[in-house]
Scaffold this motif. Structure first.
Motif, PDB file in Angstrom:
ATOM      1  N   PRO A 205      -2.210  -1.426  -7.559  1.00 27.36           N
ATOM      2  CA  PRO A 205      -2.132  -0.259  -6.666  1.00 27.36           C
ATOM      3  C   PRO A 205      -2.259  -0.726  -5.222  1.00 27.36           C
ATOM      4  O   PRO A 205      -2.917  -1.738  -4.954  1.00 27.36           O
ATOM      5  CB  PRO A 205      -3.364   0.558  -7.072  1.00 27.36           C
ATOM      6  N   GLY A 206      -1.647  -0.012  -4.284  1.00 29.82           N
ATOM      7  CA  GLY A 206      -1.814  -0.405  -2.888  1.00 29.82           C
ATOM      8  C   GLY A 206      -1.043   0.450  -1.902  1.00 29.82           C
ATOM      9  O   GLY A 206      -0.220   1.287  -2.278  1.00 29.82           O
ATOM     10  N   THR A 207      -1.348   0.190  -0.629  1.00 30.87           N
ATOM     11  CA  THR A 207      -0.711   0.891   0.483  1.00 30.87           C
ATOM     12  C   THR A 207       0.525   0.120   0.924  1.00 30.87           C
ATOM     13  O   THR A 207       0.482  -1.108   1.005  1.00 30.87           O
ATOM     14  CB  THR A 207      -1.701   0.948   1.658  1.00 30.87           C
ATOM     15  N   VAL A 208       1.598   0.832   1.206  1.00 29.70           N
ATOM     16  CA  VAL A 208       2.824   0.189   1.693  1.00 29.70           C
ATOM     17  C   VAL A 208       3.355   0.963   2.898  1.00 29.70           C
ATOM     18  O   VAL A 208       2.928   2.105   3.134  1.00 29.70           O
ATOM     19  CB  VAL A 208       3.902   0.115   0.584  1.00 29.70           C
ATOM     20  N   HIS A 209       4.233   0.341   3.673  1.00 33.56           N
ATOM     21  CA  HIS A 209       4.766   0.986   4.885  1.00 33.56           C
ATOM     22  C   HIS A 209       6.277   0.829   4.972  1.00 33.56           C
ATOM     23  O   HIS A 209       6.797  -0.238   4.630  1.00 33.56           O
ATOM     24  CB  HIS A 209       4.155   0.357   6.146  1.00 33.56           C
ATOM     25  N   ARG A 210       6.923   1.866   5.452  1.00 31.59           N
ATOM     26  CA  ARG A 210       8.349   1.759   5.751  1.00 31.59           C
ATOM     27  C   ARG A 210       8.642   2.517   7.032  1.00 31.59           C
ATOM     28  O   ARG A 210       7.970   3.502   7.336  1.00 31.59           O
ATOM     29  CB  ARG A 210       9.206   2.323   4.615  1.00 31.59           C
ATOM     30  N   ASN A 211       9.651   2.043   7.741  1.00 34.75           N
ATOM     31  CA  ASN A 211       9.967   2.645   9.032  1.00 34.75           C
ATOM     32  C   ASN A 211      10.736   3.962   8.857  1.00 34.75           C
ATOM     33  O   ASN A 211      11.850   4.107   9.329  1.00 34.75           O
ATOM     34  CB  ASN A 211      10.782   1.631   9.851  1.00 34.75           C
ATOM     35  N   ASP A 212      10.133   4.895   8.138  1.00 43.26           N
ATOM     36  CA  ASP A 212      10.753   6.207   7.916  1.00 43.26           C
ATOM     37  C   ASP A 212      10.085   7.242   8.806  1.00 43.26           C
ATOM     38  O   ASP A 212       8.866   7.331   8.806  1.00 43.26           O
ATOM     39  CB  ASP A 212      10.535   6.665   6.450  1.00 43.26           C
ATOM     40  N   PRO A 213      10.857   8.044   9.497  1.00 47.46           N
ATOM     41  CA  PRO A 213      10.209   9.119  10.263  1.00 47.46           C
ATOM     42  C   PRO A 213       9.581  10.131   9.302  1.00 47.46           C
ATOM     43  O   PRO A 213      10.140  10.415   8.244  1.00 47.46           O
ATOM     44  CB  PRO A 213      11.360   9.759  11.044  1.00 47.46           C
ATOM     45  N   PRO A 214       8.385  10.622   9.633  1.00 46.62           N
ATOM     46  CA  PRO A 214       7.713  11.536   8.714  1.00 46.62           C
ATOM     47  C   PRO A 214       8.451  12.856   8.563  1.00 46.62           C
ATOM     48  O   PRO A 214       8.924  13.421   9.543  1.00 46.62           O
ATOM     49  CB  PRO A 214       6.339  11.762   9.369  1.00 46.62           C
ATOM     50  N   ASP A 215       8.586  13.314   7.331  1.00 46.47           N
ATOM     51  CA  ASP A 215       9.074  14.671   7.062  1.00 46.47           C
ATOM     52  C   ASP A 215       8.413  15.138   5.764  1.00 46.47           C
ATOM     53  O   ASP A 215       7.448  14.519   5.315  1.00 46.47           O
ATOM     54  CB  ASP A 215      10.613  14.721   7.008  1.00 46.47           C
TER      55      ASP A 215
ATOM     56  N   SER B   1       6.777   9.491   4.482  1.00 44.68           N
ATOM     57  CA  SER B   1       5.663   9.148   5.352  1.00 44.68           C
ATOM     58  C   SER B   1       5.776   7.650   5.611  1.00 44.68           C
ATOM     59  O   SER B   1       6.089   6.895   4.692  1.00 44.68           O
ATOM     60  CB  SER B   1       4.347   9.467   4.639  1.00 44.68           C
ATOM     61  N   PRO B   2       5.565   7.187   6.859  1.00 48.16           N
ATOM     62  CA  PRO B   2       5.676   5.747   7.119  1.00 48.16           C
ATOM     63  C   PRO B   2       4.652   4.921   6.340  1.00 48.16           C
ATOM     64  O   PRO B   2       4.823   3.732   6.144  1.00 48.16           O
ATOM     65  CB  PRO B   2       5.460   5.621   8.631  1.00 48.16           C
ATOM     66  N   MET B   3       3.596   5.575   5.867  1.00 43.82           N
ATOM     67  CA  MET B   3       2.610   4.895   5.025  1.00 43.82           C
ATOM     68  C   MET B   3       2.531   5.686   3.734  1.00 43.82           C
ATOM     69  O   MET B   3       2.466   6.910   3.768  1.00 43.82           O
ATOM     70  CB  MET B   3       1.250   4.895   5.734  1.00 43.82           C
ATOM     71  N   PHE B   4       2.586   5.007   2.617  1.00 41.09           N
ATOM     72  CA  PHE B   4       2.393   5.694   1.339  1.00 41.09           C
ATOM     73  C   PHE B   4       1.812   4.723   0.328  1.00 41.09           C
ATOM     74  O   PHE B   4       1.402   3.614   0.694  1.00 41.09           O
ATOM     75  CB  PHE B   4       3.688   6.369   0.862  1.00 41.09           C
TER      76      PHE B   4
ATOM     77  N   GLY C 201       2.046  20.329  -7.333  1.00 39.70           N
ATOM     78  CA  GLY C 201       2.915  21.353  -6.764  1.00 39.70           C
ATOM     79  C   GLY C 201       2.772  21.505  -5.259  1.00 39.70           C
ATOM     80  O   GLY C 201       2.805  22.603  -4.722  1.00 39.70           O
ATOM     81  N   VAL C 202       2.585  20.373  -4.565  1.00 44.25           N
ATOM     82  CA  VAL C 202       2.473  20.393  -3.093  1.00 44.25           C
ATOM     83  C   VAL C 202       3.875  20.165  -2.526  1.00 44.25           C
ATOM     84  O   VAL C 202       4.605  19.306  -3.026  1.00 44.25           O
ATOM     85  CB  VAL C 202       1.501  19.289  -2.613  1.00 44.25           C
ATOM     86  N   ASP C 203       4.264  20.943  -1.481  1.00 44.38           N
ATOM     87  CA  ASP C 203       5.661  20.824  -1.046  1.00 44.38           C
ATOM     88  C   ASP C 203       5.837  19.994   0.220  1.00 44.38           C
ATOM     89  O   ASP C 203       6.944  19.888   0.742  1.00 44.38           O
ATOM     90  CB  ASP C 203       6.299  22.205  -0.886  1.00 44.38           C
ATOM     91  N   ASP C 204       4.758  19.388   0.751  1.00 44.84           N
ATOM     92  CA  ASP C 204       4.907  18.606   1.974  1.00 44.84           C
ATOM     93  C   ASP C 204       3.946  17.416   1.944  1.00 44.84           C
ATOM     94  O   ASP C 204       2.723  17.591   1.937  1.00 44.84           O
ATOM     95  CB  ASP C 204       4.612  19.499   3.189  1.00 44.84           C
ATOM     96  N   ILE C 205       4.498  16.214   1.927  1.00 45.20           N
ATOM     97  CA  ILE C 205       3.666  15.003   1.815  1.00 45.20           C
ATOM     98  C   ILE C 205       2.719  14.849   3.007  1.00 45.20           C
ATOM     99  O   ILE C 205       1.648  14.249   2.896  1.00 45.20           O
ATOM    100  CB  ILE C 205       4.559  13.737   1.644  1.00 45.20           C
TER     101      ILE C 205
END
Ligand code: PHE
Length: 397
Positions: free
Chosen positions: A239-249, A253-256, A378-382
């Motif tokens: 398990p772990g934290t990762v990052h990608r250069n994605d704009p949040p929507d 999320s840039p971190m997930f 059932g959450v609609d926004d990360i």
């Protein structure tokens, strides 16, 4: 008979004898007068008078000692008298400060001495403080925290695999290009290496590519790191934290978070991969869930697949009553992870530690924890997972 004791206030005597013993004796008298006078102080104004009597620049006792003793001292006694004067100065200052602190301290009627008296004083003080406190009021309720839904999902997934005999491995979030890409069989110009997707640490242009640091874009580098350290057979979850250069929507999320799995042994087949993941999905989402594999591509697995489960919102029908089911886009299936058989090219990088691609085989998978938590709850926004809004988090308490 009435006995009247008159306390004569201390005055600085002239010294006639400048021997060390005589100077010390005179200093001793100063200190004893200082102590006596400090003990008599009972009010702020008395304290001020005490301070001025001893410390006033003009004609205070310290100044007098300086003038009457030190200045008048013969040359050979100057050193001794100087030392004593300095010492007295510190002691007077301390006494004056101490007397002030004492004035501020709560005053107790002390009738006995000894430790039991101290306890009684404290009790007395406590009771005095308590007057004005309504002990019939309800106490202060301490809020009990709740586990964050992402961490709860993380823990649930890890425990499903631990029960199958997997151990937990972890690795660094700041990774080298070598572990994040090269040893996972990414070709040099693979688009995933692009700064569009990967967050690189700045200022490393002078380094060879494989040494450049980046924020890992997936947990797969820990596959290599673990195989470098541990010989086969191997069964791990990472398990772990990762990052990608994605704009949040709402879904990025840039971190997930990800959870990776890796099993290596002799004769591991795609059937093992399917059976393991089918079991895990049923354990996570309920025994009525069906799984479905579709061909895909990852540089480090061959063959590769995406795993789909029947939508646990609509039960696979694609509809919620009269409404179309949004989470599965009306398909009845939800993609939950990427997986495949470990590419022999990956084993080549760790061949010396017992991973001869002709002798061992294995499977790997990787899933997004946050995405699964979204679906599960059932959450609609990360973004709600990372904003720290207590009103949102309380719903999981
Ligand atoms: N690392 C891949 C990703 O982040 C997922 C994956 C892991 C695929 C292991 C196959 C095997 O998309």
């Amino acid at each position: 008979m009435l006995l009247v004791i008159v306390i004569v206030a201390y005055t600085v005597p002239k010294l006639t004898d400048y021997s060390a013993a005589a100077v010390q004796k005179a200093a001793g008298e100063v200190l004893s007068a200082l102590g006596d006078e400090a003990a008599e102080i009972e009010s702020e104004s008395e304290w001020k008078a005490f301070r001025d009597r001893w410390m006033a620049r003009k004609n205070g006792i310290l100044t007098q000692i300086n003038d009457v003793w030190l200045k008048a001292a013969p040359k050979e006694a100057k050193r001794e008298v100087g030392q004593q004067t300095n010492l007295l100065k510190t002691q007077v200052e301390q006494k004056v400060e101490g007397a002030k602190a004492w004035l501020r301290a709560p005053v107790f009627e002390v009738e006995h001495s000894g430790i039991e008296v101290l306890a009684a004083d404290l009790e007395h003080y406590r009771l005095e403080k308590l007057q004005g406190v309504d002990i019939t009021l309800p106490g202060v309720r301490r809020p009990i925290g709740a586990e964050h839904p992402v961490m709860r999902t993380w823990r649930e997934i890890v425990s499903v695999f631990q029960k199958l005999g997997y151990s937990v491995a972890e690795g660094p979030v700041v990774e080298t290009d070598y572990y994040n890409f090269e040893a996972l069989n990414f070709p040099p110009n693979h688009p995933a290496r692009d700064t569009q997707d990967t967050l690189f640490i700045a200022g490393q242009q002078s380094k060879p590519q494989r040494e450049r640091l980046l924020l890992r874009t997936h947990t797969s580098p820990v596959q290599i790191r673990t195989m470098e350290k541990m010989r086969p057979p191997l069964r791990i979850v990472i398990p772990g934290t990762v990052h990608r250069n994605d704009p949040p929507d709402a879904s990025h999320s840039p971190m997930f978070h990800q959870i990776e799995g890796l099993a290596v042994d002799t004769n591991i087949t795609f059937g093992d991969l399917k059976g393991t993941l089918d079991h895990a999905m049923k354990a996570l989402f309920g025994s009525s869930v069906k799984t479905h594999f579709r061909p895909s591509f990852f540089p480090f697995t061959e063959p590769s697949a995406e795993l789909y489960v029947t939508c646990f919102i609509c039960g696979g029908s694609g509809r919620r009553g009269a409404e179309p089911c949004r989470p599965c886009k009306q398909t009845g299936w939800i993609e939950v992870l990427g997986c495949g058989m470990v590419d022999p090219n990956v084993f080549e990088f760790v061949k010396d530690n017992g991973y001869d691609p002709r002798k061992v085989s294995g499977f790997a998978f990787g899933m997004g924890v946050d995405r699964l938590a979204l679906l599960k709850y059932g959450v609609d926004d990360i973004q709600l997972f990372f904003q720290g809004d207590v009103r949102f988090l309380q719903q999981f308490g």
